[in-house]
Design an enzyme around this catalytic site. Structure first.
Site, PDB file in Angstrom:
ATOM      1  N   HIS A 140     -27.316 -39.717 -11.188  1.00  0.00           N
ATOM      2  CA  HIS A 140     -27.012 -39.532 -12.609  1.00  0.00           C
ATOM      3  C   HIS A 140     -27.017 -40.848 -13.382  1.00  0.00           C
ATOM      4  O   HIS A 140     -26.458 -41.841 -12.911  1.00  0.00           O
ATOM      5  CB  HIS A 140     -25.652 -38.843 -12.757  1.00  0.00           C
ATOM      6  N   SER A 143     -25.848 -30.590 -13.343  1.00  0.00           N
ATOM      7  CA  SER A 143     -24.865 -31.682 -13.373  1.00  0.00           C
ATOM      8  C   SER A 143     -25.156 -32.741 -14.425  1.00  0.00           C
ATOM      9  O   SER A 143     -24.256 -33.489 -14.807  1.00  0.00           O
ATOM     10  CB  SER A 143     -24.778 -32.353 -11.997  1.00  0.00           C
ATOM     11  N   ASP A 171     -24.390 -43.067 -10.440  1.00  0.00           N
ATOM     12  CA  ASP A 171     -24.304 -42.719  -9.025  1.00  0.00           C
ATOM     13  C   ASP A 171     -25.710 -42.459  -8.501  1.00  0.00           C
ATOM     14  O   ASP A 171     -26.695 -42.827  -9.142  1.00  0.00           O
ATOM     15  CB  ASP A 171     -23.347 -41.537  -8.807  1.00  0.00           C
TER      16      ASP A 171
END
Length: 370
Positions: A334, A40, A331
């Protein structure tokens, strides 16, 4: 042949000087393809096309992206591959699953990354449907077949051999596997000290296969300070707000072992194919001293809920900071776009504390002479 007068010589000299000044490394490398593999941290939208819970296709993701819309990037704006493409003077690579990736767009490269994935095939199984590394490499083979149909096999081989590749893996094998729940299957199978060598053996297979498929310049990132992300502070150390020592230990074991493995692969290849990017140090700069880099905090996520905004997903119902540029983390896991810019600066110009055996600017300069 006629004599060249002094005025012509001066004109020629000025022209050469002008070209040397105005043609930047970005322009020299603008036509270089770029391929991205991993999780991600570098996924730019593949998971949008999958039935999976690991996705970032809803607001407020993308709030600072040029369109102001979510794209599947786990960021408020641009992510690390976008910013590397920016420094190359190239457009961002499209997700491999995007229907827009066809024709000449294929020649820019492709992003095969998928949020939730790890080195191991059992990492991220809770997300139901993600592109495992075996599949990402199969897609890379398929990509080359598609490009060969456009420009021929020889040109495709040259495009792949001269491309820049980014590989970002490892973090999920700890946070979404070994440490995901108490007494996880992998933690019952291995001590942490034995789990890391197991990961390195499996990672070596992935990188060797990538080499066999033609990759010759591969940036490989280690893990960041896993215990210091808001998710782990919020869940494991909410009372103290300190980095979790077990996850920090995992990073401390994994990263040196990864660097050693990359050195071994380079020795076998007889060239600096694999470049080690020390993500731990890159992140640790602004985690340990956020104010020095213009952040108000490196512990609290901009978007989230619960202690340190580290619990659950970033959604439209979450707490949302008004100024993303002063938060190191977007978040629970990240970095913000601004933090990613600092990381990519280290890729480009960092010394051996960050990049071994050389930084990306040096790579681009060397490869432009070939």
């Amino acid at each position: 042949m006629g004599r060249i007068n002094s005025k012509s010589c001066i004109t020629l000299l000025l022209l050469v000087t002008f070209l040397a000044v105005t043609i930047s490394p970005q322009q020299v490398n603008a036509a270089r393809a770029f391929f991205v593999f991993g999780d991600s941290l570098v996924d730019n939208g593949n998971n949008n096309y999958l039935l999976t819970s690991a996705r970032a296709d809803s607001p407020p993701y993308g709030i600072d992206y040029p369109t102001g819309q979510p794209t599947g990037r786990f960021s408020n704006g641009l992510n690390m591959p976008d910013l590397i493409s920016e420094r190359l003077g190239a457009e961002s690579t499209l997700p491999y699953l995007s229907p827009q990736l066809e024709g000449e767009a294929l020649l820019v490269g492709a992003n095969f990354a998928s949020a939730g994935v790890g080195i191991l095939n059992d990492t991220g199984v809770q997300f139901i449907n993600i592109i495992l590394m075996t599949r990402q490499l199969q897609y890379f083979e398929q990509y080359q077949e598609r490009v060969s149909a456009l420009i021929g096999e020889d040109e495709t081989r040259q495009l792949v051999n001269s491309a820049l590749v980014l590989m970002t893996l490892g973090g999920n094998d700890f946070v979404n596997n070994y440490f995901l729940v108490p007494f996880s299957a992998r933690s019952r199978q291995f001590s942490l000290e034995d789990y890391v060598p197991f990961l390195i053996v499996e990672y070596r297979k992935i990188l060797s296969r990538l080499y066999d498929l033609g990759a010759r310049r591969v940036l490989v990132t280690g893990t960041g300070p896993l215990g210091c992300v808001p998710a782990e502070i919020g869940q494991r150390q909410p009372a103290t707000g300190q980095c979790d020592p077990q996850l920090q230990k995992a990073s401390g074991l994994f990263n040196p072992a990864l660097e050693q493995m990359l050195n071994e692969l380079n020795s076998e290849a007889g060239d600096h194919v694999f470049i080690s990017a020390n993500a731990f140090e890159m992140h640790n700069d602004f985690i340990s001293n956020p104010q020095a880099y213009g952040f108000v905090t490196s512990k609290i996520a901009c978007c989230g809920q619960g202690p340190y905004n580290g619990i659950g997903l970033c959604t439209a119902a979450s707490n949302l900071c008004p100024d993303r540029d002063v938060y190191a983390f977007w978040d629970a896991f990240h970095p913000s776009e601004r933090a990613n810019r600092l990381i990519v600066d280290r890729f480009m110009l960092g010394d051996e504390k960050y990049m071994k055996p050389m930084n990306l600017s040096t790579i681009l300069a060397l490869d432009s002479r070939v």
